[in-house]
Scaffold this motif. Structure first.
Motif, short mmCIF file in Angstrom:
data_model
loop_
_atom_site.label_atom_id
_atom_site.label_comp_id
_atom_site.label_asym_id
_atom_site.label_seq_id
_atom_site.Cartn_x
_atom_site.Cartn_y
_atom_site.Cartn_z
N LEU C 62 33.75 38.82 34.96
CA LEU C 62 34.10 38.90 33.66
C LEU C 62 35.23 40.06 33.39
O LEU C 62 36.08 40.17 32.99
CB LEU C 62 33.03 39.30 32.56
CG LEU C 62 33.43 39.54 31.20
CD1 LEU C 62 34.12 38.56 30.67
CD2 LEU C 62 32.06 39.83 30.45
N GLU C 66 39.01 40.09 32.31
CA GLU C 66 39.47 40.86 31.16
C GLU C 66 40.86 41.56 31.42
O GLU C 66 41.55 41.50 30.86
CB GLU C 66 38.35 41.81 30.61
CG GLU C 66 37.14 40.93 30.14
CD GLU C 66 36.40 42.11 29.22
OE1 GLU C 66 36.31 43.29 29.48
OE2 GLU C 66 35.49 41.41 28.28
N ARG C 67 40.68 42.02 32.75
CA ARG C 67 42.02 42.45 33.22
C ARG C 67 43.13 41.73 33.25
O ARG C 67 44.17 42.08 32.90
CB ARG C 67 41.85 43.20 34.79
CG ARG C 67 41.32 44.64 34.68
CD ARG C 67 40.94 45.09 36.33
NE ARG C 67 39.59 45.21 36.46
CZ ARG C 67 38.92 44.62 37.42
NH1 ARG C 67 39.68 43.71 38.18
NH2 ARG C 67 37.60 44.81 37.40
N GLU C 70 44.34 41.09 29.65
CA GLU C 70 45.18 42.12 29.02
C GLU C 70 46.56 41.83 29.61
O GLU C 70 47.57 42.13 28.92
CB GLU C 70 44.61 43.27 29.69
CG GLU C 70 43.18 43.74 29.12
CD GLU C 70 43.34 44.68 27.79
OE1 GLU C 70 44.49 44.91 27.18
OE2 GLU C 70 42.12 45.10 27.36
N HIS C 138 34.67 38.40 21.79
CA HIS C 138 35.41 39.83 22.41
C HIS C 138 36.54 39.57 22.71
O HIS C 138 37.58 40.28 22.74
CB HIS C 138 34.21 40.22 23.45
CG HIS C 138 34.66 41.52 24.19
ND1 HIS C 138 35.07 41.40 25.42
CD2 HIS C 138 35.09 42.69 23.55
CE1 HIS C 138 35.31 42.76 25.75
NE2 HIS C 138 35.66 43.32 24.64
N MET C 139 36.76 38.51 23.72
CA MET C 139 38.07 38.00 24.15
C MET C 139 39.02 37.73 22.99
O MET C 139 40.24 38.05 23.21
CB MET C 139 37.95 36.73 25.02
CG MET C 139 37.10 36.98 26.40
SD MET C 139 36.90 35.62 27.33
CE MET C 139 36.07 36.21 28.68
N MET C 142 40.49 40.65 21.69
CA MET C 142 41.44 41.28 22.78
C MET C 142 42.92 40.43 22.46
O MET C 142 43.93 40.99 22.42
CB MET C 142 41.12 40.91 24.24
CG MET C 142 39.99 41.89 24.61
SD MET C 142 39.30 41.45 26.42
CE MET C 142 41.06 41.39 27.27
#
Lengths: 217, 217, 217, 217
Positions: C62, C66-67, C70, C138-139, C142
């Motif tokens: 995960l 997420e990196r 981004e 959450h994603m 982002m």
DNA sequence: GATGAATGAGTGTTCATTCAT
DNA sequence: AATGAATGAACACTCATTCAT
């Protein structure tokens, strides 16, 4: 090593008590645990479910018993084998000595039943609802196989093909009765010694009946 | 008067079904009512509780049966009475005709059992948990009384005082077996006709056993 | 060092299986341990609790994802930056080549998702009850940040202040949809190759929608 | 007549609360009963089991909704039918007026969703573990049927046979997205009025995406 | 590192029975 | 004569978690 088994043993002991008192169905696991001073979770650590707990109580003695019963009926098959060969005759079996021989095996079975009296009382009279509720029928079926051969021989049948539906019925009944004799003694006598005495008469009864059935037809 | 009975009859019919299917303990009153298309309250108008419902199904046929059994054993007592007087001898009882006589009475009982087959199946094999769970024992006790007298006569005892504990045990067993014969036929035969055939052999077996017991000691 | 890890790995493997089969809530730690051939105590040596076990399975992939996300959205921000400068125009983005560029980044993400398909299936569809049950949200959050900037630019807003509640809503929806596209492909395609094909159409759909939204208002 | 339903209503109210708070699986029947001031037995008088209780909450609004959705998609099929006849052209659908028409139907659906907001929130986001846990998929499947026909027409296919696996995938996605739009609005807007505003943009987004997909290939 | 044992609170569900109406 | 509602206690069973060894 001692402590670990203490709880399990206590549980088994209390289960035996509860099952014997109330029968399988009415027995309460809650109650067993309460008497054992344990929570229900503990019971489920040792046993899968109610039926498994019951099985844990009876399975080993039962397995041993079944080995014995098989032995018992093999003895009888031997007798019928000898008869076939003409080496001994029917009257000899019915004589005091013949009965003594037969009783010797039945006595062994009975001895074992009394050695685990409480367990077999439980198994044979309190199992309704458990996976052993038809265990007596199972034993009867075992007996039936062997009696069927014996019956054919004594009737002088050439082959088992000659056995009629009517024959089968009475063979089934006698098999049932044989098992019932053991159950009856177990549940009506306090000790093996007491049961042993009664067994003699009951076997005489059964064999008397057996010959009556053979001759009447 | 018609409508009232309709509900009660429907309830009894569905109760018979449920008890027969699941046995007394596992039977659900909820289910009986659901099948009868009635609420539980209605059931409790007609019957005090679960046990009362069960009793309502079996009590009448049972009472009638008990009258018959008494009669049956009185017949046998008559035989023993005659023996006492020396008017007939034992071999005569064991002869084909003697058996025929005996069977005649047993056949009457069996006929009645089959006439109410579903009820007696219920009573004799599905009553565990109800107040009738030991009904067979009760019947055995009835048989026992009469067999005791018969046994004394055949043994040539002057008085019943001579009957030992061992005698009592075998008498109890034979009484038990007599009842078991009826149960066995009822639960293994589909019709009275079929049962009647088997009864002959089973009575022969029992009488053969009986004489073996009398003589062996 | 090998042995220690063996147990932990076995536990993780069996946990992945169990969580994937039954979902977080219905998964049984007992069962995981049983399948791993270990006792529950062992599990609690390696993991704090059920949630920690779940986290141990998904946290690393995960974090890496997420990196990547981004990065993905930074790419898009770059596009909006360029737009601002007037160096490329919107039609170019919507052109085949523009989509290809965009897809290139999305493809990277998708590739990674498929590289750990079982883990992300678990995380995105079986986490209900765990602390990751809202991970998709959450994603989305982002994505939302970045889309917000992009939206302002395309709308020709001077500053983000001009973004209304209504704008925010549709931005949130599109962000949600972007994440959903990934989830949808992951759960509906067997391989990355298969997913890659579908991605092209889905991105076209999204971008088509995006422009419709920009223009309609 | 009032008193009878009071308990059931109280139970339903507390169930709605509990299910909404904790989700289907974590909801406790005991807790529902406690809050309703009733014993668990009372609950089981009105409802067969946990799932039945949940179903009682949602089944009626759901049935009504399904009727509406069918209607919605039939509208769209009508549009595609007209297109086929050449009576209107695609640009017209995408025009403000066309969208207004389409939105009119979607608005009806949304209106109904908000009329039973708490119920549909429950059904669409808290049903995991119940028999309705895949209800959204079911709705998607409904949408899919209709979109498939529409897609073929807009693509200018002679027959549905020309629809490839890739076509099917994007149709499924768009169907999924359509349903998701409703869910998203329902869970993100407080009132119908608020949702109505967002719906316009979201439908524009979807239709924009739809045309992008049609043209790109 | 890992076991074996045990906890304690919880689960959904079923039961015979009662009673005002 | 029967309903509909409700009780309250019981049921077998499962769970995540703990901890001395």
């Amino acid at each position: 090593m001692e402590k670990e088994k203490e709880t399990k043993q206590k549980l088994l002991k209390c289960a035996l008590q509860e099952f014997s008192d109330k029968g399988y169905m009415k027995a309460s696991l809650r109650n067993i645990c309460k008497n054992a001073g344990v929570t229900t979770g503990a019971l489920y650590f040792f046993f899968k479910d109610k039926d498994d707990l019951f099985r844990s109580l009876v399975s080993e003695p039962l397995a041993e018993l079944e080995r014995m019963i098989e032995g018992h009926f093999n003895e009888e098959v031997n007798i019928s084998y000898l008869l076939k060969k003409g080496e001994i005759d029917i009257s000899e079996i019915a004589s005091e000595e013949g009965l003594e021989d037969d009783n010797a095996v039945a006595r062994e079975v009975l001895k074992y039943l009394f050695k685990n009296k409480d367990i077999f009382d439980l198994l044979l009279t309190k199992a309704q609802g458990s996976s052993y509720e038809n265990i007596a029928d199972h034993m009867v079926a075992m007996a039936e196989k062997h009696y069927t051969g014996m019956y054919a021989v004594m009737k002088g049948y050439d082959s088992k093909r000659q056995i009629t539906a009517e024959d089968k019925f009475i063979i089934h009944w006698i098999s049932h009765d044989q098992i019932d004799i053991f159950i009856h003694i177990l549940t009506h006598c306090k000790s093996f010694k007491e049961g042993e005495k009664q067994l003699k008469n009951m076997m005489a009864y059964m064999i008397g009946g057996w010959f009556a059935v053979i001759n009447i037809k």
